[in-house]
Design an enzyme around this catalytic site. Structure first.
Site, PDB file in Angstrom:
ATOM      1  N   ASP A 148      -5.970  -2.058  -2.487  1.00  0.00           N
ATOM      2  CA  ASP A 148      -5.776  -1.678  -1.195  1.00  0.00           C
ATOM      3  C   ASP A 148      -6.932  -1.810  -0.343  1.00  0.00           C
ATOM      4  OD1 ASP A 148      -4.161  -0.586   0.610  1.00  0.00           O
ATOM      5  OD2 ASP A 148      -5.237   1.632   0.583  1.00  0.00           O
ATOM      6  N   HIS A 221       5.004  -6.643   2.169  1.00  0.00           N
ATOM      7  CA  HIS A 221       3.951  -5.594   3.035  1.00  0.00           C
ATOM      8  C   HIS A 221       2.997  -6.706   3.830  1.00  0.00           C
ATOM      9  CE1 HIS A 221       1.577  -2.442   3.992  1.00  0.00           C
ATOM     10  NE2 HIS A 221       0.654  -2.687   3.339  1.00  0.00           N
TER      11      HIS A 221
END
Length: 307
Positions: A148, A221
């Site tokens: 992330d 995403h």
């Protein structure tokens, strides 16, 4: 530029506390809050001097709905309510809070110690809404198993992205902060094949390689959050997101810092409303936002002026 709160642009830590609070209606609550705000820079400095290896940061931010009650004379030029969005099953709710304490370091015990100290100073002036412990998971991965924050700005560019400058001189050194707590459905996610997961994210899982733009699905995403402005420049935010969880609840505390609220709003709209052809972010099929708040993290100069 005014002195900024160190936690706005400092590099990521291993542990964090995200604490949201509401101010009570007692007549002296605002007076007490101002005193506490003015002392936070000194409190952070004290911790950093005593425990330099811990790299502790205390960032405090004021909620959009509460700002005028605290400081009716002047308001950050772009401060607005959280941009709540809903499209069929996808939902980004607005759950306002008056204050955010974002405390982070390399030691959870010191984060806790700082939180207890500030809570004691705020005393009966506040009511706790939520307290979430974020932690670094493996090699900076989300609980979905993917790395992330790889798109975060680096070096001096972090300040350019996150800090208000000449665009609002009165609030120079501040930062617009959006906070969302996402709950993951990891049981459903883990039933999806790794290749399908990678297509949903737009990057590989094991070695964190981003797909070429032409290979990204319109619902991925990274496709939905990698945006360009009218001049062709990347739309950027500085993320300080962290996983959280226990044996019954797991997710991501998403924290966006930026010199304007516009980039975050654009990304959220792209994720939920999509591209006009029905392509929204398919990661949201497995992760649901349950909170949404907009804050402003003012400069150190502004905090100290509250005394």
């Amino acid at each position: 530029m005014a002195r900024f709160q160190s936690g706005v642009i400092a590099e990521a830590n291993t542990d964090a506390l995200f604490i949201t609070l509401n101010i009570n209606s007692k007549t002296d609550s605002i007076v007490n809050l101002r005193q506490v705000l003015s002392g936070i820079p000194a409190t952070e400095l004290s911790f950093r001097q005593r425990y330099p290896e811990a790299d502790l940061h205390i960032t405090i931010a004021i909620g959009s709905e509460f700002w005028d009650r605290l400081n009716p004379g002047a308001r950050p030029s772009e401060l607005a309510a959280f941009p709540a969005l809903k499209d069929q099953a996808l939902d980004a709710p607005h759950t306002p809070a008056d204050l955010l304490l974002h405390i982070r370091s390399e030691r959870h015990d010191l984060n806790y110690e700082a939180a207890v100290l500030l809570q004691s100073r705020l005393a009966e002036s506040v009511t706790l809404i939520e307290e979430v412990h974020g932690f670094r998971y493996l090699d900076s991965r989300d609980l979905t198993g993917f790395v992330d924050g790889t798109e975060n700005p680096q070096g001096d560019h972090r300040a350019e992205v996150a800090l208000v400058g000449d665009n609002d001189p009165v609030f120079s050194g501040g930062s617009y902060l959006h906070l969302q707590r996402y709950e993951h459905d990891l049981e459903a996610w883990n039933r999806v094949s790794v290749k399908q997961q990678e297509d949903i994210l737009g990057r590989t899982k094991a070695d964190n390689r981003e797909y070429a733009s032409a290979d990204k699905a319109p619902f991925s995403h990274t496709k939905r959050t990698s945006l360009k402005d009218a001049q062709g420049k990347s739309v950027e935010i500085l993320r300080h997101s962290m996983p959280y969880g226990n044996l019954s609840q797991r997710g991501l505390l998403f924290a966006s810092y930026a010199r304007s609220p516009v980039p975050f709003t654009q990304m959220l709209e792209s994720m939920i409303l999509g591209d006009g052809a029905g392509n929204h972010d398919h990661l949201l099929h497995y992760s649901q936002a349950v909170t949404g708040q907009a804050f402003f993290a003012p400069s150190i100069d502004w905090l100290e002026s509250q005394a």
